[in-house]
Design a protein around this motif. Structure first.
Motif, short mmCIF file in Angstrom:
data_model
loop_
_atom_site.label_atom_id
_atom_site.label_comp_id
_atom_site.label_asym_id
_atom_site.label_seq_id
_atom_site.Cartn_x
_atom_site.Cartn_y
_atom_site.Cartn_z
N CYS A 58 -6.27 -2.15 14.26
CA CYS A 58 -7.38 -1.29 13.84
C CYS A 58 -7.40 -1.31 12.32
O CYS A 58 -6.36 -1.30 11.68
CB CYS A 58 -7.19 0.12 14.37
N ARG A 59 -8.60 -1.34 11.77
CA ARG A 59 -8.74 -1.41 10.31
C ARG A 59 -8.89 -0.02 9.73
O ARG A 59 -9.64 0.81 10.23
CB ARG A 59 -9.96 -2.26 9.95
N LEU A 60 -8.16 0.23 8.65
CA LEU A 60 -8.26 1.49 7.92
C LEU A 60 -9.05 1.24 6.65
O LEU A 60 -8.68 0.41 5.84
CB LEU A 60 -6.87 2.02 7.57
N ASP A 61 -10.16 1.94 6.50
CA ASP A 61 -10.94 1.91 5.27
C ASP A 61 -10.59 3.15 4.47
O ASP A 61 -10.45 4.24 5.03
CB ASP A 61 -12.45 1.91 5.56
N GLU A 62 -10.46 2.98 3.17
CA GLU A 62 -10.13 4.11 2.31
C GLU A 62 -10.74 3.91 0.93
O GLU A 62 -11.37 2.89 0.67
CB GLU A 62 -8.62 4.29 2.21
N GLY A 63 -10.54 4.90 0.08
CA GLY A 63 -11.05 4.79 -1.28
C GLY A 63 -12.51 5.18 -1.41
O GLY A 63 -13.19 4.73 -2.33
N PHE A 64 -12.99 6.00 -0.51
CA PHE A 64 -14.38 6.43 -0.57
C PHE A 64 -14.58 7.33 -1.79
O PHE A 64 -13.78 8.22 -2.05
CB PHE A 64 -14.77 7.17 0.71
N GLN A 65 -15.63 7.10 -2.52
CA GLN A 65 -15.94 7.89 -3.70
C GLN A 65 -16.99 8.94 -3.34
O GLN A 65 -17.89 8.67 -2.53
CB GLN A 65 -16.49 6.99 -4.81
N ASP A 66 -16.90 10.09 -3.97
CA ASP A 66 -17.91 11.15 -3.79
C ASP A 66 -18.15 11.45 -2.32
O ASP A 66 -19.29 11.54 -1.87
CB ASP A 66 -19.22 10.76 -4.48
#
Length: 170
Positions: A58-66
């Motif tokens: 499963c892929r983890l996306d992170e680093g979302f801004q605002d």
């Protein structure tokens, strides 16, 4: 409905937590701890748990801004019983989590997704057990798509919802 009332009360309590005006997270939010819980770098985290339970990475996306969430997990379609990709978003508030089937707002709750064939019962159980075991609180999308009536500047936005407050870009 009693659980719905409790969740709405929780939304309002989380909404009143002291925090920066940008609303991305409350004061004291521990991003490093949240990342460990989501990624599972040292201990079994959500990504590791779901990768194991679904038998595919499963892929983890992170680093979302605002945004009022920091992490999103993607479960590939080929790993699910319904052949539909699934997502899990983790809010920066109150360990809230939401499961996304095909598109945000596509299903009122996970039972609705099972009835529509977008989610198998086995996959629903895998996700809900993993979230509960790791201390997340699963929220039904139907509650998140209600108009936002909290205490922040989002009340001035015409189309703000509780989804906007806890699971979206701000």
């Amino acid at each position: 409905m009693k659980d719905d009332d409790g969740t709405r009360a929780l939304f309002h309590a989380l909404d009143r937590l002291p925090g920066p005006r940008h609303l991305e997270h409350p004061d004291g939010f521990d991003h490093a701890r949240a990342r460990l819980r989501a990624a599972g770098l040292r201990a079994a985290g959500l990504r590791d748990r779901l990768s194991h339970d679904f038998g595919r990475p499963c892929r983890l996306d992170e680093g979302f801004q605002d945004a009022s969430f920091s992490f999103s997990l993607d479960i590939p379609a080929e790993a699910t019983g319904a052949g539909v990709p699934l997502g899990v978003r983790l809010s920066d508030y109150g360990d809230l989590a939401v499961v996304i089937t095909s598109a945000p707002g596509g299903h009122d709750d996970l039972d609705d997704a099972v009835r529509d064939g977008a989610l198998s019962e086995t996959d629903r159980d895998r996700i809900t057990v993993a979230l509960a075991d790791l201390g997340y609180r699963l929220v039904a999308p139907r509650l998140l798509h209600r108009p936002y009536d909290g205490v922040t500047w989002l009340t001035d936005e015409d189309h703000a919802t509780w989804w906007t407050r806890f699971f979206d870009h701000l």
